[in-house]
Design a protein around this motif. Structure first.
Motif, PDB file in Angstrom:
ATOM      1  N   ALA A  25       0.583  -1.628   0.143  1.00 11.54           N
ATOM      2  CA  ALA A  25      -0.032   0.592  -0.112  1.00 11.54           C
ATOM      3  C   ALA A  25       0.834   1.260   0.085  1.00 11.54           C
ATOM      4  CB  ALA A  25      -1.280  -0.017   0.972  1.00 11.54           C
ATOM      5  N   ASP A  26       2.115   1.312   0.951  1.00 13.79           N
ATOM      6  CA  ASP A  26       2.912   2.128   0.752  1.00 13.79           C
ATOM      7  C   ASP A  26       3.401   3.161  -0.194  1.00 13.79           C
ATOM      8  OD1 ASP A  26       3.964   4.864   2.425  1.00 13.79           O
ATOM      9  OD2 ASP A  26       6.017   3.183   2.344  1.00 13.79           O
ATOM     10  N   SER A  27       3.847   1.160  -1.115  1.00 11.74           N
ATOM     11  CA  SER A  27       4.987   1.845  -2.284  1.00 11.74           C
ATOM     12  C   SER A  27       3.583   2.152  -3.612  1.00 11.74           C
ATOM     13  CB  SER A  27       5.598   0.116  -2.530  1.00 11.74           C
ATOM     14  OG  SER A  27       6.075  -0.039  -1.736  1.00 11.74           O
ATOM     15  N   ILE A  28       2.518   1.813  -3.315  1.00 15.81           N
ATOM     16  CA  ILE A  28       1.949   1.697  -4.644  1.00 15.81           C
ATOM     17  C   ILE A  28       0.888   3.671  -4.428  1.00 15.81           C
ATOM     18  CG2 ILE A  28      -0.763   1.827  -5.444  1.00 15.81           C
ATOM     19  CD1 ILE A  28      -0.690  -0.732  -4.430  1.00 15.81           C
ATOM     20  N   LEU A  29       1.357   3.887  -2.896  1.00 13.05           N
ATOM     21  CA  LEU A  29       0.696   6.142  -3.060  1.00 13.05           C
ATOM     22  C   LEU A  29       1.766   6.243  -3.249  1.00 13.05           C
ATOM     23  CD1 LEU A  29      -1.072   6.941  -1.519  1.00 13.05           C
ATOM     24  CD2 LEU A  29       0.497   6.799   0.411  1.00 13.05           C
ATOM     25  N   LEU A  30       2.947   5.543  -2.722  1.00 19.13           N
ATOM     26  CA  LEU A  30       4.553   6.805  -3.054  1.00 19.13           C
ATOM     27  C   LEU A  30       4.700   6.317  -5.009  1.00 19.13           C
ATOM     28  CD1 LEU A  30       6.726   5.933  -0.643  1.00 19.13           C
ATOM     29  CD2 LEU A  30       6.210   7.951  -0.911  1.00 19.13           C
ATOM     30  N   THR A  31       4.160   5.711  -5.711  1.00 14.12           N
ATOM     31  CA  THR A  31       4.632   5.209  -7.081  1.00 14.12           C
ATOM     32  C   THR A  31       3.311   6.387  -7.479  1.00 14.12           C
ATOM     33  OG1 THR A  31       5.334   3.383  -6.741  1.00 14.12           O
ATOM     34  CG2 THR A  31       4.216   3.680  -9.013  1.00 14.12           C
ATOM     35  N   ILE A  32       1.988   6.561  -7.079  1.00 10.08           N
ATOM     36  CA  ILE A  32       1.330   7.211  -7.637  1.00 10.08           C
ATOM     37  C   ILE A  32       1.214   8.757  -7.158  1.00 10.08           C
ATOM     38  CG2 ILE A  32      -1.235   8.333  -7.378  1.00 10.08           C
ATOM     39  CD1 ILE A  32      -2.160   5.016  -6.522  1.00 10.08           C
ATOM     40  N   GLU A  33       1.680   8.803  -6.054  1.00 13.90           N
ATOM     41  CA  GLU A  33       2.518  10.306  -6.116  1.00 13.90           C
ATOM     42  C   GLU A  33       3.061  10.647  -7.017  1.00 13.90           C
ATOM     43  OE1 GLU A  33       5.317  13.281  -4.621  1.00 13.90           O
ATOM     44  OE2 GLU A  33       5.891  11.009  -4.920  1.00 13.90           O
ATOM     45  N   HIS A  34       4.886   9.822  -7.666  1.00 13.34           N
ATOM     46  CA  HIS A  34       5.109  10.030  -8.691  1.00 13.34           C
ATOM     47  C   HIS A  34       4.329  10.183  -9.946  1.00 13.34           C
ATOM     48  CE1 HIS A  34       9.583   9.787 -10.979  1.00 13.34           C
ATOM     49  NE2 HIS A  34       8.481   9.268 -11.257  1.00 13.34           N
ATOM     50  N   THR A  39       0.253  15.419  -3.913  1.00  8.79           N
ATOM     51  CA  THR A  39       1.386  15.544  -2.746  1.00  8.79           C
ATOM     52  C   THR A  39       0.687  15.206  -1.460  1.00  8.79           C
ATOM     53  OG1 THR A  39       1.879  18.374  -4.192  1.00  8.79           O
ATOM     54  CG2 THR A  39       2.222  18.272  -1.440  1.00  8.79           C
ATOM     55  N   LEU A  40       1.637  14.477  -0.912  1.00  6.95           N
ATOM     56  CA  LEU A  40       1.295  13.015   0.164  1.00  6.95           C
ATOM     57  C   LEU A  40       1.341  14.516   1.424  1.00  6.95           C
ATOM     58  CD1 LEU A  40       2.980  10.167  -0.561  1.00  6.95           C
ATOM     59  CD2 LEU A  40       0.481  10.791  -0.745  1.00  6.95           C
ATOM     60  N   PRO A  41       0.693  14.211   2.216  1.00  8.83           N
ATOM     61  CA  PRO A  41       1.422  15.441   3.741  1.00  8.83           C
ATOM     62  C   PRO A  41       2.048  14.433   4.448  1.00  8.83           C
ATOM     63  CG  PRO A  41      -0.953  13.740   3.514  1.00  8.83           C
ATOM     64  CD  PRO A  41      -0.632  13.986   2.261  1.00  8.83           C
ATOM     65  N   CYS A  42       3.356  15.598   4.998  1.00 16.28           N
ATOM     66  CA  CYS A  42       4.452  14.995   5.515  1.00 16.28           C
ATOM     67  C   CYS A  42       4.325  15.454   6.994  1.00 16.28           C
ATOM     68  CB  CYS A  42       5.819  15.898   4.691  1.00 16.28           C
ATOM     69  SG  CYS A  42       6.943  14.203   5.266  1.00 16.28           S
ATOM     70  N   CYS A  48       9.308  15.290   2.701  1.00 10.64           N
ATOM     71  CA  CYS A  48       8.630  13.843   1.719  1.00 10.64           C
ATOM     72  C   CYS A  48       9.412  14.243   0.630  1.00 10.64           C
ATOM     73  CB  CYS A  48       7.745  13.874   2.726  1.00 10.64           C
ATOM     74  SG  CYS A  48       7.350  13.049   3.542  1.00 10.64           S
ATOM     75  N   GLU A  49       9.355  16.067   0.136  1.00  7.36           N
ATOM     76  CA  GLU A  49       8.949  15.952  -1.292  1.00  7.36           C
ATOM     77  C   GLU A  49      10.765  16.907  -1.459  1.00  7.36           C
ATOM     78  OE1 GLU A  49       8.505  19.937  -4.135  1.00  7.36           O
ATOM     79  OE2 GLU A  49       6.884  20.180  -1.581  1.00  7.36           O
ATOM     80  N   THR A  50      11.549  16.743  -0.019  1.00  6.24           N
ATOM     81  CA  THR A  50      13.012  16.964  -0.879  1.00  6.24           C
ATOM     82  C   THR A  50      13.488  15.463  -0.966  1.00  6.24           C
ATOM     83  OG1 THR A  50      13.374  18.381   0.330  1.00  6.24           O
ATOM     84  CG2 THR A  50      15.165  17.542  -0.143  1.00  6.24           C
ATOM     85  N   VAL A  51      12.837  14.304  -1.020  1.00  4.42           N
ATOM     86  CA  VAL A  51      13.701  13.032  -0.392  1.00  4.42           C
ATOM     87  C   VAL A  51      12.326  12.698  -2.007  1.00  4.42           C
ATOM     88  CG1 VAL A  51      13.420  10.478   0.029  1.00  4.42           C
ATOM     89  CG2 VAL A  51      13.494  12.484   1.810  1.00  4.42           C
ATOM     90  N   LEU A  52      11.990  12.967  -2.008  1.00 11.79           N
ATOM     91  CA  LEU A  52      10.607  12.313  -3.664  1.00 11.79           C
ATOM     92  C   LEU A  52      10.770  12.840  -4.497  1.00 11.79           C
ATOM     93  CD1 LEU A  52       7.203  11.117  -1.657  1.00 11.79           C
ATOM     94  CD2 LEU A  52       9.415   9.742  -2.237  1.00 11.79           C
ATOM     95  N   THR A  53      11.503  13.905  -4.910  1.00 14.02           N
ATOM     96  CA  THR A  53      11.955  14.514  -5.712  1.00 14.02           C
ATOM     97  C   THR A  53      13.803  14.461  -5.886  1.00 14.02           C
ATOM     98  OG1 THR A  53      11.898  16.985  -4.683  1.00 14.02           O
ATOM     99  CG2 THR A  53      10.187  16.222  -6.145  1.00 14.02           C
ATOM    100  N   PRO A  61      13.819   4.603 -16.007  1.00 16.60           N
ATOM    101  CA  PRO A  61      12.902   5.532 -15.975  1.00 16.60           C
ATOM    102  C   PRO A  61      11.841   5.484 -14.988  1.00 16.60           C
ATOM    103  CG  PRO A  61      13.021   3.606 -17.151  1.00 16.60           C
ATOM    104  CD  PRO A  61      13.936   3.523 -16.521  1.00 16.60           C
ATOM    105  N   LEU A  62      11.920   4.686 -13.559  1.00 14.42           N
ATOM    106  CA  LEU A  62      10.674   3.961 -12.738  1.00 14.42           C
ATOM    107  C   LEU A  62      10.963   4.836 -11.583  1.00 14.42           C
ATOM    108  CD1 LEU A  62      10.861   0.279 -13.416  1.00 14.42           C
ATOM    109  CD2 LEU A  62       9.579   1.413 -13.819  1.00 14.42           C
ATOM    110  N   PRO A  63       9.961   5.041 -10.777  1.00  9.95           N
ATOM    111  CA  PRO A  63      10.183   5.696  -9.561  1.00  9.95           C
ATOM    112  C   PRO A  63      10.815   4.095  -8.862  1.00  9.95           C
ATOM    113  CG  PRO A  63       7.790   5.165 -10.078  1.00  9.95           C
ATOM    114  CD  PRO A  63       8.679   4.589 -11.576  1.00  9.95           C
TER     115      PRO A  63
END
Length: 163
Positions: A25-34, A39-42, A48-53, A61-63
């Protein structure tokens, strides 16, 4: 049929199913965010934004989270398969697979701590999930093979190899 496969699923398969579901569930959420403008609440980590970008958020090409979908999806699939077929999971392959997830998570946690210098709570949840999957797999392996000193020596050598 081996003794291990003849047994019914137990606490190991239940724990792996729950941990696999949480990680998936966590990985799917992060992939959708990508892939979307989501924008996921941190709320806990504030990075989070710093890490995820960062440049570490993708592998080619894959998150990175998409790799988590594969890892956790296989764990969840294996647990469901064990339940539907009334069997236990083979312990050594489980230990090896969970070791790969743990090594990946440790590497990504190192990147957050020492390279990016920011924390993502969703990434930390994934790391915790993979750590707990490894712990469950290691305990299951030790308990299954406790009567064989040779197998315990092999496990000790394997764990020392990891660290």
């Amino acid at each position: 049929m081996s003794r291990e496969l003849a047994n019914k699923p137990g606490w190991v398969e239940i724990a792996l199913g729950l941990l696999g579901l949480a990680g998936l569930a966590d990985s799917i959420l992060l992939t959708i965010e990508h892939y979307t403008a989501l924008t996921l609440p941190c709320t806990f980590a504030k990075g989070c934004e710093t890490v995820l970008t960062s440049r570490f958020a993708t592998v080619g090409p894959l998150p990175t989270a998409a790799l988590g979908i594969v890892f956790y999806g296989l764990i969840l699939f294996a647990a469901i398969y064990a339940f539907t077929h009334k069997m236990t999971l083979p312990r050594l392959p489980l230990l090896i697979w969970s070791s790969l997830g743990l090594i990946s998570s440790l590497g990504l946690t190192y990147v957050q701590a020492f390279i990016i210098r920011a924390w993502c709570q969703y990434c930390l949840l994934s790391g915790l999930s993979s750590l707990l999957i490894f712990v469950v797999a290691a305990i299951a392996y030790i308990l299954t093979n406790k009567s064989s000193r040779k197998n315990n020596d092999n496990l000790k050598q394997f764990i020392l190899f990891l660290f």
